[in-house]
Design a protein around this motif. Structure first.
Motif, PDB file in Angstrom:
ATOM      1  N   ASN A 111       0.828  -1.212   0.000  1.00  0.00           N
ATOM      2  CA  ASN A 111       0.000   0.000   0.000  1.00  0.00           C
ATOM      3  C   ASN A 111       0.861   1.260   0.000  1.00  0.00           C
ATOM      4  O   ASN A 111       0.521   2.245  -0.657  1.00  0.00           O
ATOM      5  CB  ASN A 111      -0.962   0.002   1.186  1.00  0.00           C
ATOM      6  N   GLN A 112       1.983   1.240   0.725  1.00  0.00           N
ATOM      7  CA  GLN A 112       2.911   2.376   0.680  1.00  0.00           C
ATOM      8  C   GLN A 112       3.471   2.550  -0.722  1.00  0.00           C
ATOM      9  O   GLN A 112       3.590   3.673  -1.222  1.00  0.00           O
ATOM     10  CB  GLN A 112       4.062   2.181   1.664  1.00  0.00           C
ATOM     11  N   TYR A 114       2.082   1.604  -3.525  1.00  0.00           N
ATOM     12  CA  TYR A 114       1.008   2.016  -4.424  1.00  0.00           C
ATOM     13  C   TYR A 114       0.761   3.522  -4.339  1.00  0.00           C
ATOM     14  O   TYR A 114       0.431   4.161  -5.337  1.00  0.00           O
ATOM     15  CB  TYR A 114      -0.275   1.249  -4.100  1.00  0.00           C
ATOM     16  N   LEU A 115       0.927   4.107  -3.169  1.00  0.00           N
ATOM     17  CA  LEU A 115       0.673   5.535  -3.001  1.00  0.00           C
ATOM     18  C   LEU A 115       1.778   6.419  -3.581  1.00  0.00           C
ATOM     19  O   LEU A 115       1.574   7.622  -3.761  1.00  0.00           O
ATOM     20  CB  LEU A 115       0.474   5.858  -1.520  1.00  0.00           C
ATOM     21  N   ARG A 118       1.053   9.150  -6.269  1.00  0.00           N
ATOM     22  CA  ARG A 118      -0.387   9.386  -6.267  1.00  0.00           C
ATOM     23  C   ARG A 118      -0.828  10.408  -5.230  1.00  0.00           C
ATOM     24  O   ARG A 118      -2.013  10.617  -5.056  1.00  0.00           O
ATOM     25  CB  ARG A 118      -1.116   8.076  -6.018  1.00  0.00           C
ATOM     26  N   VAL A 119       0.099  11.017  -4.541  1.00  0.00           N
ATOM     27  CA  VAL A 119      -0.244  11.957  -3.474  1.00  0.00           C
ATOM     28  C   VAL A 119       0.278  13.340  -3.853  1.00  0.00           C
ATOM     29  O   VAL A 119       1.402  13.480  -4.324  1.00  0.00           O
ATOM     30  CB  VAL A 119       0.373  11.497  -2.131  1.00  0.00           C
TER      31      VAL A 119
END
Length: 158
Positions: A111-112, A114-115, A118-119
């Motif tokens: 999840n880290q 994947y982000l 995207r932030v």
């Protein structure tokens, strides 16, 4: 009686081409090509981790989150956990990760990953995506420790 057919022969007019026209057309095509590539890049990575990301040496770029978790489950079990050091004034007390039953959580690391890219606002996201693609990113997930062995180790120190 003579019939004469009068036809006008027109010569094609020359189209004036200036170097500036070529530059304008080339620039427009270049911008359209870059926009198409950017849209294709974003579409390809819609549900995937951006290229260039590694989690503890396992390349997960281009994978979906489910594929990345599958790739990491075997790899993280053999990855060494760092020791924990407790400091009390000037004294150091190293605690082994095995005694504290340290564990890696692959889903948290994925999840880290994947982000990444995207932030933030658009320019921040695009800059980070370019950095990931050309430079890469090495992610080390956080280890979690069981509370009971940690309390026991701390009580032995105190």
């Amino acid at each position: 009686m003579q019939n004469h057919l009068h036809t006008r022969v027109s010569t094609p007019s020359k189209i004036r081409q200036a170097p500036l026209d070529f530059v304008a057309i080339f620039s427009g095509l270049l911008v359209l090509t870059l926009m198409a590539m950017l849209l294709a890049w974003q579409f390809w990575h819609a549900n995937r981790i951006f290229n260039g990301v590694q989690i503890v040496g396992v390349p997960v770029g281009g994978m979906t989150r489910a594929e990345a978790v599958g790739a990491l489950e075997g790899s993280l079990s053999g990855y060494p956990t760092p020791p924990v050091t407790v400091y009390l004034d000037t004294q150091r007390f190293p605690l082994s990760a095995e005694a504290l039953k340290a564990q890696w959580e692959p889903i948290d690391a994925v999840n880290q990953a994947y982000l990444l890219g995207r932030v933030g606002n658009l320019s921040t996201r695009l800059a980070q995506q370019l950095g990931l693609a050309f430079v890469g990113y090495y992610l080390v997930p956080e280890a979690t420790y069981e509370v009971a062995p940690l309390r026991q180790a701390l009580s032995e120190i105190a």
